[in-house]
Design a protein around this motif. Structure first.
Motif, mmCIF file in Angstrom:
data_model
loop_
_atom_site.group_PDB
_atom_site.id
_atom_site.type_symbol
_atom_site.label_atom_id
_atom_site.label_comp_id
_atom_site.label_asym_id
_atom_site.label_seq_id
_atom_site.Cartn_x
_atom_site.Cartn_y
_atom_site.Cartn_z
ATOM 1 N N HIS A 235 2.639 9.209 -8.745
ATOM 2 C CA HIS A 235 2.619 8.930 -7.315
ATOM 3 C C HIS A 235 2.723 7.452 -6.952
ATOM 4 O O HIS A 235 2.443 7.078 -5.813
ATOM 5 N N SER B 183 2.595 6.894 -3.235
ATOM 6 C CA SER B 183 3.696 7.493 -2.484
ATOM 7 C C SER B 183 3.221 8.251 -1.250
ATOM 8 O O SER B 183 3.967 8.399 -0.287
ATOM 9 N N TYR B 184 1.979 8.718 -1.231
ATOM 10 C CA TYR B 184 1.460 9.381 -0.032
ATOM 11 C C TYR B 184 1.369 8.388 1.135
ATOM 12 O O TYR B 184 1.560 8.763 2.283
ATOM 13 N N ASP C 235 6.328 9.879 2.739
ATOM 14 C CA ASP C 235 7.566 10.446 2.216
ATOM 15 C C ASP C 235 7.531 11.959 2.443
ATOM 16 O O ASP C 235 7.058 12.723 1.609
ATOM 17 N N VAL D 125 7.751 -0.402 -3.087
ATOM 18 C CA VAL D 125 8.254 -0.671 -1.745
ATOM 19 C C VAL D 125 8.651 -2.146 -1.698
ATOM 20 O O VAL D 125 7.827 -3.017 -1.996
ATOM 21 N N ARG E 84 9.151 14.432 -0.080
ATOM 22 C CA ARG E 84 8.416 14.666 -1.324
ATOM 23 C C ARG E 84 7.060 15.329 -1.100
ATOM 24 O O ARG E 84 6.649 16.171 -1.882
ATOM 25 N N HIS E 85 6.347 14.953 -0.046
ATOM 26 C CA HIS E 85 4.977 15.430 0.142
ATOM 27 C C HIS E 85 4.782 16.298 1.380
ATOM 28 O O HIS E 85 3.673 16.728 1.658
ATOM 29 N N ASN F 167 10.446 19.242 -2.533
ATOM 30 C CA ASN F 167 9.311 18.939 -3.392
ATOM 31 C C ASN F 167 8.879 20.155 -4.186
ATOM 32 O O ASN F 167 9.369 21.254 -3.993
ATOM 33 N N LYS G 275 5.014 4.298 -6.098
ATOM 34 C CA LYS G 275 6.348 4.050 -5.570
ATOM 35 C C LYS G 275 6.451 2.559 -5.257
ATOM 36 O O LYS G 275 5.523 1.979 -4.707
ATOM 37 N N SER H 169 3.335 6.065 1.948
ATOM 38 C CA SER H 169 4.632 5.724 2.543
ATOM 39 C C SER H 169 5.176 6.862 3.405
ATOM 40 O O SER H 169 6.281 6.765 3.914
#
Length: 84
Positions: free
Chosen positions: A38, A50-51, A55, A42, A58-59, A70, A40, A53
């Motif tokens: 997770h 990644s949560y 996304d 930036v 994906r999430h 996902n 990522k 951002s």
């Protein structure tokens, strides 16, 4: 209330090291896997979860209107990302 605060702080001082030394080592592999899956990059910020951002591909949860590409493993529970 002062006594209650004192005892809650005292419990934290005792339980904190116990959790760090006894419980977390057995979970170290799972924690590292989560970070590896997770993280990522930036641009201009660096590595982030990644949560954070948002996304949605994906999430996101299709039950809450998000486009999905996902696996069920990466979906937030009860549309938490969409509700934010």
């Amino acid at each position: 209330t002062e006594h209650r605060l004192f005892f809650s702080e005292l419990i934290g001082v005792v339980l904190g090291p116990y959790i760090l030394c006894m419980v977390l080592p057995s979970k170290a592999g799972e924690i590292c896997d989560f970070i590896r899956r997770h993280t990522k990059e930036v641009e201009g910020v660096g590595d982030v979860c990644s949560y954070s951002s948002f996304d949605f591909l994906r999430h996101g949860d299709e039950n809450y209107g998000a486009p999905v590409e996902n696996t069920k493993q990466d979906v937030t529970e009860q549309g938490k990302m969409e509700k934010s």
